[in-house]
Design a protein around this motif. Structure first.
Motif: not given
Ligand code: HEM
Length: 612
Positions: A130-143, A146-150, A156-159, A458-461
């Motif tokens: 049911k749960a779909a989003d990851k802690l912003p830290l994860t995305g920020r570390a990659f961004r 390595f730059g913006r990545s999908s 979840f919506d992005k990936v 949870g995703g956007a919904h």
């Protein structure tokens, strides 16, 4: 001009400007109008900010109210348990809390930060679906690195689309390639290892890192990667970035004022350039191969032979540009992706996690030589049925595959899986939780435990909503959800009384009593593999098997990596026996930590050629 403007203002705003005022200078009127508009703007802003603050306070009150119903240790102070949890004791604290308060427990990390840990395998399964989003830290570390990545973003919506495309690609195309990882890769790795072994033995961790890096590089970039002169610089850079990635990402505001940050950015830029370089190499050699391939095909058309292996690597189209841009056409959101960010992300995540897995397998094999011998027998038997010398037939090597699963189970990629609600990440959560996780990373690095950070909800919904589990438990929106994977994977109720021990046979069951997966004991394992009396069970049948996570954000590379690592070991063990150095053989056994989890001895190993 002035009089016409005055007339216009009087006509437009008859209620505001009296006829007398219209007589006055229009400048005064304009100033008056501006002042009124500015006042209105201030009022609207004030009302909006107040409404926002009130809604945040309501959310917080809701979090407190809902959080009250989740069992957990009482808060020692207004600041919660945050200051009591250190890098060393997080798993211990969670273990103790679960023992005392059940399978769903809460810990207040601060007045606005509620951590909810779930230990029941079925609840976890439900939560991770049911749960779909990851802690912003994860995305920020990659961004940041390595730059913006999908592919490695928090939301979840992005990936979602990219995940699906990669999953299809990995399982359909690379799975075929993974099965034919040529002896060339093993040769290339062993050449380097032999050099380092001149002094007698090699460091297991270093060897594993190099193996993981070469396997992944060759699989993603093809044969040119093996001949690439800058490969070792690339490997070094990746590891340097891995050391600092979460630290810099743990800042809520990018720390442009820190000199260290700029040094880190320089490393990332270098890595980007090198990635472009290998992509160019691939393109060039692919062109050559295509020409050769055409000639070769013309030559061999009569004889019906296949084109050379190198050529087939390229014509397979697994060079990155094809792989990531042509293949995903239609799925790709060009605004979301910076060039090569996904490739670098995959190399980064893949290398770190695969290094941990290979290190663990190597250590299990040297500390359990009897299993290594049986796997060797299995490999030679499977080779007899093989059509070509390069094909490994790993599907027939059940004990080898079970050893890979068991190694992944005993030392999962990270001690925690995490999910959170992106809309509800309160002010300090990014930095404070980020700091805790940074500590966790340091701890894992010191203890040689691999760690992946994943977090979501949870995703956007459902981002604004609580998470209602089938048992009736409600996890309030705004809570950080964690799954203590390490605890779960040594849990006796899911794995039997030998949960902390290395026993690959737990993934094999006799054909007669297939369901008796967990209870296969060592005494029963003597049945000859040659008789083919075992079948391999799908590890994911056990809800407590979570080294690759589970649910809608689970690891995309699971199937692929198991196949590729098993194939690699099949090639390696066919030619080499792996041992502890003579002086270490008597006392090197895995030790246990406080939670009863096996920690591997940091040790040296030797490779003995079977042909000598
Ligand atoms: C031994 C090797 C590996 C391990 C142990 C591992 C483990 C994991 C784990 C635990 C997660 C998070 C799952 C969750 O939260 O439920 C993850 C995510 C992911 N893994 Fe792996 N992984 C490995 C190798 C790979 C490889 C080789 C690839 C690709 C080539 C890959 C691609 C991904 C991707 C794309 C995600 C992010 C999925 C998302 O955010 O939706 N992994 N991995």
């Amino acid at each position: 001009m002035e009089s016409s403007l005055t007339t216009l203002l009087c006509a437009l705003f008859p209620a505001r400007f009296s006829f007398d005022a219209c007589e006055e200078s229009p400048r005064i009127m304009l100033r008056d109008l501006a002042a009124r508009e500015f006042n209105a703007f201030l009022w609207i802003s004030l009302i909006a900010i107040t409404a926002l603050l009130i809604s945040e306070v309501f959310k917080l009150l809701r979090l407190w109210r809902k959080g009250k119903w989740i069992p957990g240790p009482p808060c020692p102070s207004f600041h919660g348990h945050g200051s009591l949890i250190s890098r060393e004791n997080l798993t211990d604290v969670l273990s103790e809390s679960h023992e005392n308060y059940g399978s769903v427990v809460k810990l207040w990390l601060g007045p606005t930060q509620l951590l909810v840990s779930i230990k029941d395998p079925n609840l976890i399964k439900e939560m991770l679906f049911k749960a779909a989003d990851k802690l912003p830290l994860t995305g920020r570390a990659f961004r940041l690195a390595f730059g913006r990545s999908s592919l490695f973003a928090s939301s979840f919506d992005k990936v979602q689309k990219r995940r699906e495309a990669l999953m299809t690609n990995l399982s359909e195309r690379l799975l075929v390639r993974a099965n034919v990882i040529p002896g060339k890769v093993v040769e290339c790795i062993m050449e380097r290892i032999q050099k380092s072994m001149a002094k007698g033995s090699v460091d297991c961790r270093m060897v594993s890192q190099h193996m993981a890096f070469t396997i992944l590089g060759t699989t993603l970039f093809g044969d040119p990667f093996l001949a690439w002169s800058k490969a070792s610089v690339y490997e070094e850079l990746l590891m340097m970035i891995a050391k600092d990635a979460c630290f810099w990402a743990s800042y809520n505001v990018t720390p442009f004022w820190k000199r260290g940050f700029w040094k880190y950015q320089q490393l990332c830029t270098k890595l980007k350039r090198l990635t472009q370089d290998i992509i160019q190499q691939c393109r060039r050699s692919c062109k050559i191969f295509h020409c050769m391939d055409d000639d070769h095909c013309n030559e061999t058309a009569g004889t019906g032979k296949n084109a050379s292996y190198g050529a087939s690597y390229c014509s397979d189209g697994v060079i990155p540009e094809n792989f990531f841009f042509h293949e995903f056409k239609g799925h790709m959101n060009e605004r979301e992706d910076e060039p090569s960010s996904n490739i670098m992300g995959m190399m980064f995540h893949g290398c770190l996690t695969t290094t941990g897995l290979i290190n663990n397998i190597l250590m299990r094999l040297v500390t359990h030589p009897e299993i290594q011998d049986k796997i060797y027998t299995e490999i030679t038997l499977a080779q007899k049925d093989s059509m070509t010398p390069v094909e490994q037939n790993v599907d027939k090597m059940l004990l080898l595959l079970a050893t890979v699963y068991e190694s992944a189970r005993l030392l999962p990629a990270g001690p925690l899986l995490q999910r959170c609600s992106l809309d509800h990440v309160y002010g300090g959560m990014g930095s404070i939780v980020g700091e805790k996780i940074t500590h966790l990373i340091e701890y894992c690095t010191n203890q040689s435990l691999p760690l992946i950070l994943v977090c979501a909800s949870g995703g956007a919904h459902m981002q604004e909503e609580n998470l209602n589990l089938e048992t009736g438990a409600t996890i309030p929106a705004g809570a950080l959800l964690v799954v203590p994977v390490q605890l779960l994977q040594k849990d006796g109720s899911s794995w039997g009384s030998d949960a902390g021990e290395f026993n690959p046979y737990r993934f094999l069951s006799k054909t007669r009593k297939r369901s008796n997966l967990v209870n296969t004991s060592f005494s029963e394992q003597t049945t000859d593999l040659e008789e083919g009396t075992f079948v391999l069970n799908d590890p994911n049948e056990n809800a407590a098997f979570l080294p690759f996570g589970s649910g809608i954000r689970s690891c995309v590379g699971q199937k692929f990596v198991i196949q590729v690592v098993a194939t690699f070991f099949a090639s390696l063990l066919k030619h080499y026996e792996i041992k502890l150095p003579a002086q270490a053989q008597s006392n090197e056994k895995p030790k246990k930590n406080n939670c009863g989890f096996q920690l591997l001895p940091s040790t040296e190993i030797v490779f003995l050629s079977r042909s000598s």
